[in-house]
Design a protein around this motif. Structure first.
Motif, short mmCIF file in Angstrom:
data_model
loop_
_atom_site.label_atom_id
_atom_site.label_comp_id
_atom_site.label_asym_id
_atom_site.label_seq_id
_atom_site.Cartn_x
_atom_site.Cartn_y
_atom_site.Cartn_z
N MET A 1 0.85 -1.17 0.00
CA MET A 1 0.00 0.00 0.00
C MET A 1 0.90 1.23 0.00
O MET A 1 1.97 1.24 0.60
N ILE A 2 0.43 2.27 -0.65
CA ILE A 2 1.13 3.55 -0.69
C ILE A 2 0.32 4.57 0.11
O ILE A 2 -0.90 4.69 -0.08
N VAL A 3 0.99 5.26 1.02
CA VAL A 3 0.36 6.31 1.82
C VAL A 3 0.98 7.64 1.42
O VAL A 3 2.21 7.79 1.40
N ILE A 4 0.13 8.58 1.08
CA ILE A 4 0.58 9.93 0.72
C ILE A 4 -0.01 10.90 1.73
O ILE A 4 -1.20 10.84 2.05
N THR A 5 0.84 11.76 2.26
CA THR A 5 0.38 12.83 3.13
C THR A 5 0.83 14.16 2.53
O THR A 5 1.85 14.23 1.84
N GLY A 6 0.04 15.17 2.77
CA GLY A 6 0.40 16.49 2.28
C GLY A 6 -0.11 17.56 3.20
O GLY A 6 -1.09 17.35 3.94
N THR A 7 0.55 18.70 3.19
CA THR A 7 0.10 19.84 3.95
C THR A 7 0.16 21.09 3.08
O THR A 7 1.01 21.20 2.19
N ALA A 8 -0.76 21.98 3.34
CA ALA A 8 -0.78 23.26 2.64
C ALA A 8 -1.17 24.33 3.64
O ALA A 8 -2.14 24.17 4.39
N ARG A 9 -0.43 25.40 3.66
CA ARG A 9 -0.73 26.55 4.51
C ARG A 9 -1.40 27.58 3.61
O ARG A 9 -0.79 28.15 2.74
N ILE A 10 -2.70 27.77 3.80
CA ILE A 10 -3.51 28.63 2.95
C ILE A 10 -3.75 29.96 3.64
O ILE A 10 -4.17 29.99 4.81
N ALA A 11 -3.52 31.04 2.92
CA ALA A 11 -3.73 32.38 3.47
C ALA A 11 -5.19 32.56 3.86
O ALA A 11 -6.09 32.01 3.22
N ASP A 12 -5.43 33.32 4.92
CA ASP A 12 -6.80 33.53 5.43
C ASP A 12 -7.75 33.97 4.33
O ASP A 12 -8.87 33.47 4.23
N GLU A 13 -7.31 34.88 3.48
CA GLU A 13 -8.19 35.39 2.44
C GLU A 13 -8.45 34.37 1.33
O GLU A 13 -9.36 34.57 0.51
N ASN A 14 -7.72 33.26 1.31
CA ASN A 14 -7.89 32.23 0.28
C ASN A 14 -8.57 30.95 0.78
O ASN A 14 -8.82 30.04 -0.01
N ARG A 15 -8.85 30.88 2.08
CA ARG A 15 -9.41 29.64 2.64
C ARG A 15 -10.75 29.26 2.00
O ARG A 15 -10.97 28.09 1.68
N ASP A 16 -11.64 30.22 1.81
CA ASP A 16 -12.94 29.91 1.22
C ASP A 16 -12.81 29.46 -0.23
O ASP A 16 -13.59 28.63 -0.70
N ALA A 17 -11.83 29.97 -0.94
CA ALA A 17 -11.58 29.54 -2.33
C ALA A 17 -10.93 28.17 -2.38
O ALA A 17 -11.14 27.41 -3.33
N PHE A 18 -10.15 27.83 -1.36
CA PHE A 18 -9.42 26.56 -1.36
C PHE A 18 -10.32 25.36 -1.07
O PHE A 18 -10.14 24.29 -1.65
N ARG A 19 -11.30 25.53 -0.20
CA ARG A 19 -12.14 24.39 0.21
C ARG A 19 -12.80 23.66 -0.97
O ARG A 19 -12.71 22.43 -1.04
N PRO A 20 -13.46 24.33 -1.91
CA PRO A 20 -14.07 23.59 -3.02
C PRO A 20 -13.03 22.93 -3.93
O PRO A 20 -13.29 21.87 -4.50
N VAL A 21 -11.86 23.52 -4.03
CA VAL A 21 -10.77 22.92 -4.81
C VAL A 21 -10.34 21.61 -4.15
O VAL A 21 -10.17 20.58 -4.81
N ALA A 22 -10.18 21.64 -2.83
CA ALA A 22 -9.78 20.45 -2.08
C ALA A 22 -10.88 19.38 -2.14
O ALA A 22 -10.59 18.19 -2.32
N GLU A 23 -12.13 19.79 -2.00
CA GLU A 23 -13.24 18.83 -2.02
C GLU A 23 -13.37 18.16 -3.38
O GLU A 23 -13.65 16.96 -3.46
N ARG A 24 -13.13 18.91 -4.45
CA ARG A 24 -13.15 18.31 -5.79
C ARG A 24 -12.05 17.26 -5.92
O ARG A 24 -12.27 16.16 -6.43
N GLN A 25 -10.86 17.59 -5.42
CA GLN A 25 -9.74 16.65 -5.47
C GLN A 25 -10.08 15.36 -4.73
O GLN A 25 -9.84 14.25 -5.22
N VAL A 26 -10.63 15.49 -3.54
CA VAL A 26 -10.97 14.32 -2.74
C VAL A 26 -12.06 13.49 -3.43
O VAL A 26 -11.94 12.27 -3.55
N THR A 27 -13.10 14.13 -3.90
CA THR A 27 -14.21 13.42 -4.55
C THR A 27 -13.74 12.65 -5.78
O THR A 27 -14.06 11.46 -5.93
N LEU A 28 -12.98 13.29 -6.64
CA LEU A 28 -12.52 12.61 -7.86
C LEU A 28 -11.51 11.52 -7.54
O LEU A 28 -11.51 10.45 -8.16
N SER A 29 -10.66 11.75 -6.57
CA SER A 29 -9.66 10.75 -6.18
C SER A 29 -10.31 9.50 -5.59
O SER A 29 -9.92 8.38 -5.88
#
Length: 98
Positions: A1-29
């Motif tokens: 099995m392969i385990v991948i971990t990642g971290t991203a530090r998102i600027a406060d003003e970009n958090r609301d824009a980042f969430r749907p991008v992250a959710e799309r990545q998770v859903t498609l993956s």
């Protein structure tokens, strides 16, 4: 099995824009045949710090995943929205039954 971990530090003003991008990545993956699990979390003690956790059946599944256009789009968006470069770690783990 392969385990991948990642971290991203998102600027406060970009958090609301980042969430749907992250959710799309998770859903498609999660829809990929080689995916075992995929999730993301925001650190409640450090808002804006996002953690990703993925499990894949094998290296072929990871290679397929990283070749997908949506995966490239996610990384581009994460880099654009992040305060510092996102970090990723890929590890092969041995799963012991019983």
């Amino acid at each position: 099995m392969i385990v991948i971990t990642g971290t991203a530090r998102i600027a406060d003003e970009n958090r609301d824009a980042f969430r749907p991008v992250a959710e799309r990545q998770v859903t498609l993956s999660r829809a990929e045949a080689g995916n075992v699990s995929y999730a993301y979390f925001e650190d409640q003690m450090e808002p804006g710090r996002f953690f990703f956790y993925e499990e894949w059946k094998d290296r072929a599944a990871v290679d397929f995943h990283f070749a997908q256009d949506y995966c490239h789009e996610f990384m581009e968006a994460a880099r654009a929205l992040a305060e510092t470069p996102p970090e990723i770690s890929v590890r092969e783990v041995m799963v012991k039954e019983g």
